[in-house]
Design an enzyme around this catalytic site. Structure first.
Site, PDB file in Angstrom:
ATOM      1  N   ASP A   1       6.772  -1.018   1.541  1.00 20.20           N
ATOM      2  CA  ASP A   1       5.415  -1.374   1.551  1.00 20.20           C
ATOM      3  C   ASP A   1       4.915  -2.492   0.452  1.00 20.20           C
ATOM      4  OD1 ASP A   1       5.301   0.210  -0.680  1.00 20.20           O
ATOM      5  OD2 ASP A   1       3.298   1.423   0.114  1.00 20.20           O
TER       6      ASP A   1
ATOM      7  N   LYS B   1       7.961  -0.260   9.686  1.00 20.42           N
ATOM      8  CA  LYS B   1       7.552   0.419   8.368  1.00 20.42           C
ATOM      9  C   LYS B   1       6.867   1.782   8.645  1.00 20.42           C
ATOM     10  CE  LYS B   1       4.058   0.410   5.986  1.00 20.42           C
ATOM     11  NZ  LYS B   1       2.762   0.240   5.351  1.00 20.42           N
TER      12      LYS B   1
END
Length: 212
Positions: A134, A116
């Site tokens: 997220d 991420k």
């Protein structure tokens, strides 16, 4: 459905941007790494002090871990993140001439940098078509039925990339983050005036409960 989501997000956030403050490429990388399990606002608070006291990568690489811990203590898991800051700074100096490269494999080899974080960095620094997932993107995706409740972040990323093929994923990532942060909040979401509530599974469930 997809065009309507994009249209509404474009209306709400015509110029979406990362809310982490940074001047140098490595500052973004470090800020994103530190943002895990805390808020961008809190990260900005500590980085304003950290980057002023240590204005270069060399300074950060030579910093005492106790001093960094004292500065970033307000954010979660500060001890591990302090070690990561020093480790990343050294790795960038030793392996990429102090620059953050457009190289996912290298980025994900750095301490505290996962998939991420690499997505966020690559999309912001190099405009790579990445979808970083997220907590905000996860929540919005599940509420809108773009992903299933049991899906993990990698599955959600793959589904979003497929559903929004042809759109700018880096732009969409920022819009979904902002939408989740300020509108489709975890607690007390602003549903009544939301143009997407007809798609929202969470909104429909709550309405059914009210009817009963």
């Amino acid at each position: 459905m997809i065009p309507k989501i994009v249209e509404y997000l474009d209306f709400l956030y015509p110029n979406p941007r990362c809310e982490l403050n940074y001047q140098q490429d490595y500052e973004l990388l470090l800020a994103v790494m530190m943002s895990a399990q805390t808020t961008d606002k809190r990260v900005n608070m500590v980085t304003s002090i950290l980057f002023e006291k240590y204005p270069t990568l060399e300074d950060l690489s030579k910093a005492k871990i106790e001093d960094i811990i004292d500065i970033i203590r307000p954010i979660g898991t500060f001890q591990r993140k302090a070690m990561n800051i020093i480790s990343i700074s050294k790795a960038l100096l030793e392996n990429s001439e102090g620059k953050v490269p457009n190289d996912r494999k290298f980025l994900e080899s750095l301490s505290g940098v996962g998939h991420k974080t690499a997505n966020v960095v690559l999309s912001n620094l190099y405009d790579e078509n990445c979808m970083a997932v997220d907590t905000h993107v996860t929540r919005v995706s599940k509420r809108l039925g773009l992903a299933k409740e049991k899906d993990d972040v990698l599955v959600i990323e793959q589904k979003l990339m497929k559903k929004f093929k042809g759109y700018s994923l880096s732009r969409l990532h920022h819009q979904l983050v902002l939408f989740g942060r300020y509108h489709c909040k975890s607690m007390s979401p602003l549903c009544e005036n939301c143009a997407l509530k007809s798609f929202c599974l969470d909104y429909q469930k709550r309405n059914k409960k009210k009817e009963k």
